[in-house]
Motif scaffolding. Sequence first.
Motif, short mmCIF file in Angstrom:
data_model
loop_
_atom_site.label_atom_id
_atom_site.label_comp_id
_atom_site.label_asym_id
_atom_site.label_seq_id
_atom_site.Cartn_x
_atom_site.Cartn_y
_atom_site.Cartn_z
N GLY A 1 0.27 2.28 1.83
CA GLY A 1 -1.29 1.59 2.06
C GLY A 1 -1.87 2.33 3.24
O GLY A 1 -1.45 3.01 4.17
N GLY B 1 -5.39 0.29 8.68
CA GLY B 1 -5.19 0.83 10.10
C GLY B 1 -3.64 0.79 10.11
O GLY B 1 -3.42 1.76 11.18
N ALA B 2 -2.96 -0.07 9.73
CA ALA B 2 -1.64 0.07 10.02
C ALA B 2 -0.88 1.11 9.27
O ALA B 2 -0.02 1.96 9.86
CB ALA B 2 -0.87 -1.27 9.38
N GLU C 1 -1.89 5.23 -1.45
CA GLU C 1 -2.84 4.28 -1.41
C GLU C 1 -3.26 3.99 -2.70
O GLU C 1 -3.63 4.85 -3.65
CB GLU C 1 -4.14 4.63 -0.48
N LYS C 2 -3.03 2.80 -3.34
CA LYS C 2 -3.31 2.40 -4.97
C LYS C 2 -4.85 2.52 -5.18
O LYS C 2 -5.13 2.76 -6.20
CB LYS C 2 -2.75 0.92 -5.15
N GLU C 3 -5.77 2.20 -3.99
CA GLU C 3 -7.04 2.09 -4.53
C GLU C 3 -7.69 3.59 -4.38
O GLU C 3 -7.12 4.24 -3.82
CB GLU C 3 -7.84 1.40 -3.51
N GLY D 1 -8.43 -0.03 3.28
CA GLY D 1 -8.01 -1.42 3.07
C GLY D 1 -9.13 -2.41 3.83
O GLY D 1 -10.52 -2.10 3.93
N ASN D 2 -8.68 -3.55 4.18
CA ASN D 2 -9.41 -4.25 4.86
C ASN D 2 -9.78 -4.15 6.32
O ASN D 2 -10.87 -4.57 6.98
CB ASN D 2 -8.58 -5.90 5.12
N ALA D 3 -8.97 -3.31 6.96
CA ALA D 3 -9.24 -2.84 8.18
C ALA D 3 -10.51 -2.60 8.46
O ALA D 3 -11.32 -2.49 9.59
CB ALA D 3 -8.04 -1.79 8.66
N GLY E 1 2.62 1.90 -4.77
CA GLY E 1 4.07 1.86 -4.48
C GLY E 1 4.54 0.65 -5.41
O GLY E 1 4.09 -0.64 -5.13
N THR F 1 0.81 -2.74 3.51
CA THR F 1 -0.11 -3.09 2.32
C THR F 1 -0.90 -4.14 2.44
O THR F 1 -1.46 -4.50 1.56
CB THR F 1 1.06 -3.16 1.12
N ASP G 1 0.61 -7.35 -3.57
CA ASP G 1 1.75 -6.64 -4.37
C ASP G 1 2.85 -6.05 -3.45
O ASP G 1 4.05 -6.01 -3.73
CB ASP G 1 1.37 -5.85 -5.29
N GLU H 1 -0.83 -6.70 8.32
CA GLU H 1 -1.36 -8.12 7.77
C GLU H 1 0.06 -8.18 6.67
O GLU H 1 0.20 -9.41 6.23
CB GLU H 1 -2.39 -7.90 7.16
P1 ADP Z 1 -3.73 -3.66 7.58
O1 ADP Z 1 -4.98 -4.22 8.11
O2 ADP Z 1 -2.50 -4.49 7.55
O3 ADP Z 1 -3.63 -2.00 7.71
P2 ADP Z 1 -5.34 -3.27 4.91
O4 ADP Z 1 -5.77 -4.44 4.29
O5 ADP Z 1 -6.29 -2.68 5.93
O6 ADP Z 1 -4.06 -3.53 5.89
O7 ADP Z 1 -4.63 -2.14 4.19
C1 ADP Z 1 -3.83 -2.27 3.15
C2 ADP Z 1 -3.87 -1.10 2.28
O8 ADP Z 1 -2.98 -1.02 1.41
C3 ADP Z 1 -5.08 -1.45 1.26
O9 ADP Z 1 -5.87 -0.16 1.32
C4 ADP Z 1 -4.57 -1.62 -0.11
O10 ADP Z 1 -5.24 -1.14 -1.22
C5 ADP Z 1 -3.15 -0.61 -0.07
N1 ADP Z 1 -1.92 -1.45 -0.94
C6 ADP Z 1 -1.78 -2.41 -1.23
N2 ADP Z 1 -0.77 -2.69 -1.80
C7 ADP Z 1 -0.41 -1.04 -2.24
C8 ADP Z 1 0.48 -0.67 -2.94
N3 ADP Z 1 1.43 -1.38 -3.54
N4 ADP Z 1 0.69 0.73 -3.13
C9 ADP Z 1 -0.16 1.50 -2.42
N5 ADP Z 1 -1.13 0.81 -1.69
C10 ADP Z 1 -1.23 -0.39 -1.31
#
Ligand code: ADP
Length: 449
Positions: free
Chosen positions: A11, A14-15, A34-36, A41-43, A156, A191, A222, A412
């Motif tokens: 992921g 930020g975390a 990172e899957k996307e 992410g949301n951060a 992952g 994640t 996931d 999160e």
């Molecule tokens: P946080 O705020 O806890 O850091 P975010 O939502 O900002 O969480 O980031 C989580 C990231 O992890 C997102 O970019 C999301 O696409 C990615 N992610 C979620 N599930 C998986 C996975 N199975 N494999 C790889 N990346 C993932």
Amino acid sequence: PRDTVDVVIVGSGGAGFSAAVSAYDNGAKVILIEKEPVIGGNAKLAAGGMNAAWTDQQKAKDIKDSPELMYKDTMKGGRDLNDPALVEILSSHSKGSVDWMTQMGADLTDVGRMGGASVNRSHRPTGGAGVGAHVVQVLYDNAVKRNIDLRMNTRGIEVLKTDDGKVKGILVKGMYKGYYWVKADAVVLATGGFAKNNDRVASLDPKLKGFISTNQPGAVGDGLDVAENAGGALKDMQYIQAHPTLSVKGGVMVTEAVRGNGAILVNREGKRFVNEITTRDKASAAILGQTGKSAFLIFDDSVRKSLSKIDKYIGLGVAPTADSLVKLGKMEGIDGKALTETVARYNTLVASGKDTDFERPNLPRALNEGNYYAIEVTPGIHHTMGGVMIDTKAEVVNAKKQVIPGLYGAGEVTGGVHGANRLGGNAISDIITFGRLAGEEAAKYSKKN
Ligand code: ADP
């Protein structure tokens, strides 16, 4: 070999980035997946701020705060259902986390107020830039500087363990390479949450079926399944946070800072109905109780000038404006006469320094300058409090609280830090503090194994 490292981070929010940088700085060889196709992410969508207590930035502004007060506010906001040991870490490490980010190049010098906080402790860049985008950019730049192996479009799938239950790597699926495994002593799950997965949300809280969500598309949870399959326990999954102010016209989340800086909330009848600075769950419930299940953020040019983010909402067309409250009411279907009276009454309360109607704790400014604005808002799903159970070293634990050796969680995806309700500004604080801690602990663990 390329696919053998000390620590894999899953992921890129930020975390994840905090964990990657901190694991690296603690001597680990790191891969971040990172899957996307995009990082952050949301951060990177977070608009509010980063809560921290007793910082130099607060001292420069003569704000009196303490980790104890941040702890108290966080527990109260979470309805005392938070894991106290994790909240202790959140509050006592918060200053260190702000300093860490500042050393890496972040600007967190502006300090504002968000819901549920007794004092101003929400740190953000001066000038109103979104704190999340800024923090992610700084972390990303630092990861690049360290040459950290960042693999996009890579999901992952499953944590692999030795016969005696220790993490030995993770099965991943790359968009082009297909399935392969990365050998590692430790895996950090970062994640994020599952707010975008309405089936999962509604199965936990049926009242939220069909709610819109502000989250990025990857927030489907996931990572929770990955943790569970590896033996990790989930907790507090039923606590799902609806953000009180999503724009009805545009579907964007309207930051709490609009209220913090002085906007009031009124209903279609033109009346205030709640302390605008209350906790998010109370504000959401109050708005859903109004005619049409929505309400209006009302403010003037003095509030607009105090927060550059507002110009973004105006640019998006979600904040109609008029030079009088009666006209604004007519445009938006609000009782204009009542609205005029409400604002006049509110201005008297501001002048008196005390909100005897709704006990709003801060009254930053009267609403009587230039044009007026109205943003129609309704609650949407914003944050999922529940998730993987961790201990004070960010180690993932099972239902008996036994550690799964080599498995860490941060941000999160975890549950416990926020209890039943997360305070605004505590998400960025959480992901930096626990991401950094998880990275450090994972690096140390890998050295021993
Ligand atoms: P946080 O705020 O806890 O850091 P975010 O939502 O900002 O969480 O980031 C989580 C990231 O992890 C997102 O970019 C999301 O696409 C990615 N992610 C979620 N599930 C998986 C996975 N199975 N494999 C790889 N990346 C993932």
